[in-house]
Enzyme design. Structure first.
Site, PDB file in Angstrom:
ATOM      1  CG  ASP A 172      -2.085   0.917   1.097  1.00  0.00           C
ATOM      2  OD1 ASP A 172      -2.873   0.726   0.165  1.00  0.00           O
ATOM      3  OD2 ASP A 172      -2.217   1.842   1.920  1.00  0.00           O
ATOM      4  CG  ASN A 180      -4.570  11.151  -5.455  1.00  0.00           C
ATOM      5  OD1 ASN A 180      -3.776  11.350  -6.370  1.00  0.00           O
ATOM      6  ND2 ASN A 180      -5.188  10.000  -5.285  1.00  0.00           N
ATOM      7  CG  HIS A 185      -7.355  12.820  -8.471  1.00  0.00           C
ATOM      8  ND1 HIS A 185      -7.382  11.642  -7.753  1.00  0.00           N
ATOM      9  CD2 HIS A 185      -8.175  13.669  -7.802  1.00  0.00           C
ATOM     10  CE1 HIS A 185      -8.189  11.763  -6.716  1.00  0.00           C
ATOM     11  NE2 HIS A 185      -8.686  12.993  -6.717  1.00  0.00           N
ATOM     12  CG  ASP A 189      -3.954   9.031 -12.635  1.00  0.00           C
ATOM     13  OD1 ASP A 189      -4.358   8.423 -11.612  1.00  0.00           O
ATOM     14  OD2 ASP A 189      -4.732   9.521 -13.474  1.00  0.00           O
ATOM     15  CD  GLU A 216      -4.649   3.953  -1.698  1.00  0.00           C
ATOM     16  OE1 GLU A 216      -4.975   4.217  -0.526  1.00  0.00           O
ATOM     17  OE2 GLU A 216      -5.457   4.025  -2.650  1.00  0.00           O
TER      18      GLU A 216
END
Length: 334
Positions: A172, A180, A185, A189, A216
């Protein structure tokens, strides 16, 4: 290395195998078996692109063997063509009912056999390509959750047959929601893509798999790997992500992006299903998070019977998480 499609020919008469081989050997790699029992072993070893199966054999016949192939996660997608002297409609329907894709009659007509084999091999490869696309995460290029669960089921089945080991990792990205929120965002990405590429570099063997499990979170399958080996891979992943140096001002762990990892490893058994191994690795991931994140926690698993006498996997021990590293430092397993 010969990359031609592999055809498994199963027939109790060697002369019939020689005839088929003479027809197909210029275009295909041929392997063969003289009995159903031998065929199961050869099929697992060779992973053929197509099986040409005789119906009438001593002991287990072709219909029974086809059912076994279709129930096997490793072989169920391999097309089966029945070859038999039984030319009646009832025999053909019975073959199709147990999972065969086509039927050829003896004596073999070379042009017909070659055409049908070629058609079905081409169709299988097209199906494989479409399946591969459907099982890939479009953002990272890694396998997706569906691919991971399929592969894990197949590997558990194979390793259980061989009494082998398997390791499952859950990873994780630490405080990714904050990333974010801070950077947006699109940057999130790009972070996922960079982390994915770093993780993939640590998973090099052909049987290993690294997949995006969701959001994630990532997961890895390492067949034939004990706890020490899996912890070594996990630590390489942890260190590799931190070494990317992706700024993360919202992290409470380090000034750069880091990951927490959980590892479950042990011997497989028919009772050890996907859920158990994924839950075991997720439990270790939770331990890593509780201990401060940016670290690896692991647990060895053994197989024991439950109260009803069924096989299950049970915890055998744990790998203590490393002490929290300083910002920019390296964590240790241990």
């Amino acid at each position: 290395m010969d990359d031609r499609p592999t055809i498994l020919v199963i027939d109790d008469e060697p002369a019939n195998i020689e005839i088929v081989s003479a027809v197909l050997e210029d275009d295909y790699e041929i392997c063969f078996a003289l009995s159903a029992e031998q065929a199961i072993q050869v099929a697992h070893a060779a992973r053929p692109d197509l099986i040409l199966l005789d119906v009438v054999m001593p002991g287990m016949d072709g219909y029974q063997l086809c059912r076994i192939f279709k129930a096997d996660p490793l072989l169920c997608d391999v097309p089966v063509i029945f070859a038999t002297a039984l030319g009646d409609d009832e025999a053909e329907l019975r073959g199709l009912a147990v999972g065969a894709i086509d039927y050829v009659t003896k004596p073999i007509r070379p042009a017909t056999l070659l055409r049908r084999v070629r058609n079905h091999v081409q169709m299988k490869r097209m199906r494989d390509q479409l399946t591969e696309q459907a099982l890939r995460d479009p953002l990272t290029g890694l396998g997706n959750r569906r691919m991971l669960e399929r592969r894990l089921q197949a590997e558990l089945h194979r390793q259980a047959r061989e009494g082998g080991l398997i390791a499952v990792l859950m990873l994780d990205i630490d405080h990714f929601k904050g990333f974010n929120d801070s950077y947006g965002h699109p940057e999130g990405d790009r972070c996922l893509q960079a982390v994915s590429a770093s993780l993939a570099q640590c998973v090099r063997r052909s049987g290993d798999l690294c997949a995006r499990y969701g959001g994630e979170e990532f997961a890895c399958i390492l067949p034939g790997t004990d706890l020490d080996g899996a912890l070594s891979v996990a630590e390489a992943m942890r260190a590799g992500v931190q070494a990317l140096g992706i700024a993360h001002r919202a992290s409470q762990v380090a000034p750069v992006v880091t990951v927490s990892i959980g590892v479950a490893s042990g011997r497989c058994d028919m009772g050890g299903d996907n859920g158990f191994w994924l839950t075991g690795a997720d439990r270790m991931l939770y331990r890593s998070k509780l201990a401060g994140r940016n670290r690896v926690s692991g647990q060895a698993m053994t197989t024991e019977p439950d109260a009803r006498g069924r096989s299950q996997c049970a915890p055998d021990g744990s790998h203590a998480p490393a002490p929290a590293p300083p910002p920019g430092g390296e964590a240790r397993t241990g």
